[in-house]
Scaffold this motif. Structure first.
Motif, PDB file in Angstrom:
ATOM      1  N   ILE A   1       0.762  -0.993   0.019  1.00 15.41           N
ATOM      2  CA  ILE A   1      -0.075  -0.038  -0.011  1.00 15.41           C
ATOM      3  C   ILE A   1       0.828   1.353  -0.022  1.00 15.41           C
ATOM      4  CG2 ILE A   1      -1.781   1.098   1.090  1.00 15.41           C
ATOM      5  CD1 ILE A   1      -2.719  -1.487  -0.082  1.00 15.41           C
ATOM      6  N   LEU A   2       1.843   1.127   0.933  1.00 17.48           N
ATOM      7  CA  LEU A   2       2.635   2.399   0.992  1.00 17.48           C
ATOM      8  C   LEU A   2       3.939   1.809   0.506  1.00 17.48           C
ATOM      9  CD1 LEU A   2       1.846   3.920   4.529  1.00 17.48           C
ATOM     10  CD2 LEU A   2       1.123   4.352   2.206  1.00 17.48           C
ATOM     11  N   LYS A   3       4.727   2.730  -0.540  1.00 20.74           N
ATOM     12  CA  LYS A   3       5.831   2.233  -1.253  1.00 20.74           C
ATOM     13  C   LYS A   3       7.083   2.968  -1.078  1.00 20.74           C
ATOM     14  CE  LYS A   3       2.718   0.386  -4.574  1.00 20.74           C
ATOM     15  NZ  LYS A   3       2.013   0.684  -6.028  1.00 20.74           N
ATOM     16  N   GLY A   4       7.546   3.093   0.193  1.00 15.58           N
ATOM     17  CA  GLY A   4       8.812   3.838   0.554  1.00 15.58           C
ATOM     18  C   GLY A   4       8.337   5.333   0.539  1.00 15.58           C
ATOM     19  N   ILE A   5       7.855   5.959   1.595  1.00 19.33           N
ATOM     20  CA  ILE A   5       7.626   7.275   2.031  1.00 19.33           C
ATOM     21  C   ILE A   5       8.597   7.790   2.627  1.00 19.33           C
ATOM     22  CG2 ILE A   5       5.745   8.640   2.889  1.00 19.33           C
ATOM     23  CD1 ILE A   5       4.774   7.110   0.596  1.00 19.33           C
TER      24      ILE A   5
END
Length: 371
Positions: A18-22
């Motif tokens: 869902i989150l790809k390296g924030i």
């Protein structure tokens, strides 16, 4: 050092990422808005900061202290939800004081804190009412008061205005802006409304499919979009994105745009010539905001590169303070923002001024900004 520091943050549910390296940094007292379409991961990111979701990789620091492994109650964070989440059987004062009461704060201290918050939010006259006796805007103020009374290090807002009607949304937006200016608190705010993002934020993170497409100030995001998604998503009306071809003219490079009712127009691109030189005789996407395409009398007199051309007007939309005109260029409908009293009619040719200082160019394949 940044007050809020999110580094390498990833969130997976099984094989679904869902989150790809924030990576985000926010100074103390800043107002960060996470904005993007539904499903982009902005609420998931907010929930990881709050501790309502665990993280798969990366770290979250607040005031130089990692909170990634802390229980939500230990993070010194207050959250305002979209649904308000008020206790219906308690008065406004009871709702605001509930958290303090659970922590054993003495009654006289609770009373002082309630009165202080009520004054800031202008809800002193509502303290004895129940949530069912309040309007949507009043309930939102109470929810904000319950968060504010805790005096946390960080405020989180999860689409707090989405349940309100249009006028009330504008009013509450002003209240939240005033609250931030008055308290100087650090805020992270989630919305899908880019107008809210532009008006409230000191920093904006535009998200798509779990990736931050661009992070910067509202002016940076609006005037210098990193790619076509940001250019199209931020702004109302959206940026005009037109197919064009870079050509070599006697005075230098130009972008050629097909025009309804006449030959293609050629706009000089002197300001961006070095970046566009590799694209000579190639297709590009030409971007220009509606306010940079206007009637000659309303054009920015300080602009270095103004170019006027006749365009066939399809639709005229009076909007009070402005008049919007629709024409066709580069095979697309184009919106121009004109003065309210601009003399223009549908079905006729009209002179429009292009402020090329504000023009941007994108690669049609990668959709990345090239100039």
């Amino acid at each position: 050092m940044a007050f809020l520091h999110i580094s390498g943050l990833r969130k997976r549910y099984g094989a679904l990422e869902i989150l790809k390296g924030i990576d985000i940094e926010l100074d103390k007292g800043g107002f960060l808005v996470l904005v993007g379409p539904s499903g982009c991961g902005k609420s998931t990111l907010l929930n990881t900061i709050a501790g309502l979701e665990t993280i798969t990789e990366g770290d979250i620091k607040v005031d130089e202290r990692s909170i990634a492994e802390l229980h939500p109650s230990k993070r010194d964070i207050a959250m305002v939800f979209q649904s308000y989440a008020l206790y219906p059987n308690m008065t406004v004062a009871g709702n605001i004081a509930f958290g303090m009461e659970m922590r054993g704060v003495p009654a006289d201290e609770r009373k002082l804190a309630i009165d202080k918050v009520a004054k800031v939010l202008q809800i002193g006259h509502l303290l004895d009412r129940k949530p069912s006796q309040l309007s949507g805007g009043q309930r939102q103020r109470v929810a904000m008061g319950r968060a504010l009374v805790r005096d946390p290090k960080l405020f989180l807002f999860d689409e707090p205005l989405s349940n309100l009607d249009a006028k009330l949304r504008v009013d509450m937006r002003t209240e939240i802006k005033r609250l931030h200016q008055t308290t100087g608190k650090t805020i992270v705010y989630v919305t899908h409304d880019q107008i809210e993002a532009m008006t409230l934020a000191t920093k904006i993170a535009v998200m798509k499919e779990g990736i931050v497409q661009q992070f910067g100030t509202p002016a940076e995001i609006y005037n210098n979009p990193a790619n076509m998604f940001v250019a199209d998503f931020m702004g109302s009306p959206a940026m005009n994105l037109l197919s064009g071809r870079i050509t070599r003219e006697p005075n230098g490079l130009a972008v050629a745009l097909e025009r309804a009712g006449g030959e293609a127009i050629r706009l000089p691109v002197a300001a961006a010539m070095s970046s566009l030189a590799p694209y000579e005789n190639r297709e590009v996407v030409f971007g220009i905001r509606p306010e940079a395409l206007t009637d000659p009398e309303g054009a920015d007199r300080h602009a270095q590169f103004l170019c006027e051309n006749d365009c066939l007007i399809d639709v005229v939309e009076p909007a009070g303070s402005d008049t919007f005109a629709v024409t066709k260029l580069g095979g697309r409908e184009v919106v121009a923002r004109l003065r309210a009293d601009a003399r223009i009619r549908a079905g006729e040719m009209a002179r429009l001024a292009f402020n090329l200082d504000k023009a941007v160019f994108f690669d049609p394949q990668t959709q990345a900004r090239i100039a």
